[in-house]
Every structure is written in C-alpha cells, then in structure tokens.
Design a protein around this motif. Structure first.
Motif, short mmCIF file in Angstrom:
data_model
loop_
_atom_site.label_atom_id
_atom_site.label_comp_id
_atom_site.label_asym_id
_atom_site.label_seq_id
_atom_site.Cartn_x
_atom_site.Cartn_y
_atom_site.Cartn_z
N ALA A 33 0.84 -1.21 0.00
CA ALA A 33 0.00 0.00 0.00
C ALA A 33 0.87 1.26 0.00
N ALA A 34 2.05 1.15 0.61
CA ALA A 34 2.96 2.30 0.68
C ALA A 34 3.60 2.62 -0.66
N GLU A 35 3.51 1.72 -1.61
CA GLU A 35 4.04 1.97 -2.96
C GLU A 35 3.02 2.78 -3.76
N THR A 71 11.43 -1.54 -6.16
CA THR A 71 11.40 -1.24 -7.59
C THR A 71 10.43 -2.14 -8.35
N ASN A 72 10.35 -3.39 -7.96
CA ASN A 72 9.45 -4.30 -8.68
C ASN A 72 7.98 -4.06 -8.36
N GLN A 73 7.69 -3.21 -7.40
CA GLN A 73 6.30 -2.91 -7.05
C GLN A 73 5.96 -1.43 -7.18
#
Length: 138
Positions: A33-35, A71-73
């Motif tokens: 959620a923080a992404e 990075t992947n998310q």
C-alpha cells in the motif's frame, strides 16, 4: 529538465515522496500500500537518493521513519487529482507540475523521444540499435 537548476528542488520532491510513502506505511503497516503512485521525474530522484543508502538510513533513523521502495512494485502512473496528489496537497500544498508530471504527459513525452531515437537508428529508448558501427568506421 536542467540537471543543475532542478537538482535541489527535485531532491526536495524526492524527500517528500519518500515521506508520503513512509506515512502510508506507518498508517497501514502494508509495504504494498505504501508503494503509492509517484511521477517519473520524482521516482528517478528517489532512486538516486536510495543509492546513498547510508545517508538515507541516517535521515530515516533520525526522524523515525521506515523508507519504503521496492522497484518491482513501484507505480509511476501518477495522476493529478489522484491519491498521491491529494496527500501531497494536504501535506505541503500544490506539488510543482514541473516534476509531478501526469502519467499521460509522461507517455506523450516518451513517444516523442521514441520517435527521435528511431530517427537515428535507436529502438526501445536506446536499448536497441540498427546502426552498423563496423560499416560506419570503414
């Protein structure tokens, strides 16, 4: 963008983006959620900041924040009027549109660059080329 003129204000926007992500993480304990959606120029600056791991860790420790960035998310589909924009407005006022580019504008600019790259024999934003360097050297 002008690297010299934009470095300092873009650094500030990068810090703000990381602070927003840290706040979402603190509120939710959910790293996914923080992404939140971050504009591409600001996201690029956060990558540069994250490369300075020791300094960023000291800052985070000093303020008691958990830095979230996977990075992947990550999401670079920032939209004016969206969740990140609203959070930024509430925290610091209207974000500068010079750095907080709407996703549609990013796509438009990428298309312009792709056309320019193609015109000189480069594909996939410079990741491929049709230029025969051995023939050019002869």
């Amino acid at each position: 963008m002008d690297l010299e003129a934009d470095a300092e204000p873009l650094f500030e926007e990068g810090l703000r983006a990381l602070a927003l992500k840290a706040a979402v993480y603190e509120a939710t304990s959910d790293d996914q959620a923080a992404e939140i959606a971050i504009a591409v120029p600001v996201d690029e600056m956060t990558h540069a900041m994250l490369a300075q791991a020791q300094l960023l860790t000291r800052i985070a420790t000093r303020v008691g924040a958990v830095i979230i960035h996977q990075t992947n998310q990550e999401h670079t589909d920032y939209r004016a009027g969206g969740y990140t924009h609203e959070c930024d407005q509430l925290a610091w006022g209207e974000p500068p549109t010079r750095y907080w580019l709407d996703h549609g504008e990013v796509i438009r600019r990428r298309d312009v660059l792709a056309g320019l790259y193609a015109s000189i024999g480069m594909g996939r934003s410079g990741r491929e080329r049709s230029i025969d360097f051995s023939a050019a050297a002869a």
